[in-house]
Design an enzyme around this catalytic site. Sequence first.
Site, mmCIF file in Angstrom:
data_model
loop_
_atom_site.group_PDB
_atom_site.id
_atom_site.type_symbol
_atom_site.label_atom_id
_atom_site.label_comp_id
_atom_site.label_asym_id
_atom_site.label_seq_id
_atom_site.Cartn_x
_atom_site.Cartn_y
_atom_site.Cartn_z
ATOM 1 N N ILE A 156 63.326 -4.017 -29.240
ATOM 2 C CA ILE A 156 63.919 -3.501 -30.473
ATOM 3 C C ILE A 156 63.509 -2.051 -30.686
ATOM 4 O O ILE A 156 64.336 -1.183 -30.982
ATOM 5 C CB ILE A 156 63.520 -4.360 -31.684
ATOM 6 N N ASP A 175 51.488 1.182 -29.707
ATOM 7 C CA ASP A 175 51.544 -0.188 -29.217
ATOM 8 C C ASP A 175 50.461 -0.340 -28.162
ATOM 9 O O ASP A 175 50.646 0.047 -27.011
ATOM 10 C CB ASP A 175 52.914 -0.520 -28.620
ATOM 11 N N ALA A 235 60.500 -6.588 -39.086
ATOM 12 C CA ALA A 235 59.645 -7.491 -38.315
ATOM 13 C C ALA A 235 59.382 -8.737 -39.158
ATOM 14 O O ALA A 235 60.310 -9.475 -39.490
ATOM 15 C CB ALA A 235 58.357 -6.778 -37.912
ATOM 16 N N ASP A 260 63.782 -6.120 -44.640
ATOM 17 C CA ASP A 260 64.605 -7.255 -44.227
ATOM 18 C C ASP A 260 63.782 -8.532 -44.146
ATOM 19 O O ASP A 260 64.319 -9.581 -43.811
ATOM 20 C CB ASP A 260 65.259 -6.968 -42.866
ATOM 21 N N GLU A 265 59.744 -16.314 -48.115
ATOM 22 C CA GLU A 265 61.204 -16.235 -48.060
ATOM 23 C C GLU A 265 61.823 -17.560 -48.472
ATOM 24 O O GLU A 265 61.433 -18.614 -47.970
ATOM 25 C CB GLU A 265 61.651 -15.853 -46.645
ATOM 26 N N HIS A 284 66.621 -11.051 -44.484
ATOM 27 C CA HIS A 284 66.164 -11.357 -43.120
ATOM 28 C C HIS A 284 67.357 -11.658 -42.213
ATOM 29 O O HIS A 284 67.375 -12.658 -41.480
ATOM 30 C CB HIS A 284 65.188 -12.543 -43.121
#
Length: 321
Positions: A156, A175, A235, A260, A265, A284
């Site tokens: 991504i 990363d 993420a 998102d 949730e 999401h």
Amino acid sequence: MALTVVSLGGPVAPEGEQMLRAAGVISLHTGAYPAKAEAVDLLASSGADAIIVPNVERIDQDLMTASAKLKVVAKHGAGTNDIDLAAAKALGLPVLAAVGANAHSVAEHALMLMLALIKDVRNQDAYVRAGGWDKKTYCGAELRGRTLGLVGIGMIGRALAAMVQPIGMTTISYDPFAPAAAFGPHVRKVDTLDELLAQSDVVSLHCPLTPQTHGLIGKREFELMKPGALLINTARGEVVNEPALVDALESGRIAGAGLDSFAVEPPANEHPLWALSNVIVTPHCGGVTEEARRQVSLMTVRNVLAFLRGDTVDQHCFATR
């Protein structure tokens, strides 16, 4: 005897269902976010050989032991934080994920949130709908010339880096687990998260949810970000400390957030983020465009069928073995 695959949280895409039927597999499913008792009953009564996980609260040991025939669990997506991986490993159950199948869709969604924030789309839409038309009040800006900081340089992150290059953004990434080749010619590697936060005009999160990334972006991290910076989270919600995010947005420490995903949730109706005009939210859905859902379903079904037949499954798709 036919194999049985149970999808917990709704069916896979029609193309995936067709693939299962063509293979002679019995395909069953619950509705979205089924009650645990309903899921256990279906798994037990059907003697499921495989579980596919689109939308369920959590796959725990009770669900994984409901069918004595269960051989594999497959996430309908890339993130496996809703599956108890430790329990699966203890039971000797492999867990598969559709790694990369929705990467382009999520990257586009992150770019959309960046553009919507920097162009002030939410507020301009409300302004015009209310009868306004004075362009002198517009406070939009450009992404060109700004620095995008990617926390995570998986598929991504790499897709998003490629998308912003023609816009004229500089991209850096942190990363610690990625090989040097993952950064490519257009992304500069930085050695610490602190360095990335201090240099970025837009911070976009693309890391998995792990014990190490839970609450990764909190009060201290927001204080390191540039005034006027934007935070994008496509993420997992738990990567961000939401009370600290609310404080940073309310105080003007950062300029805005495009979200998102959330720690819980769906979020509560009284969530303090809803009162903030510098926030854009989506449910999401970044990885569930029509195209992405089809690709995720096809990869998930292919992986499940290959595993059940004893064929080779790409090693990158194993969350546990």
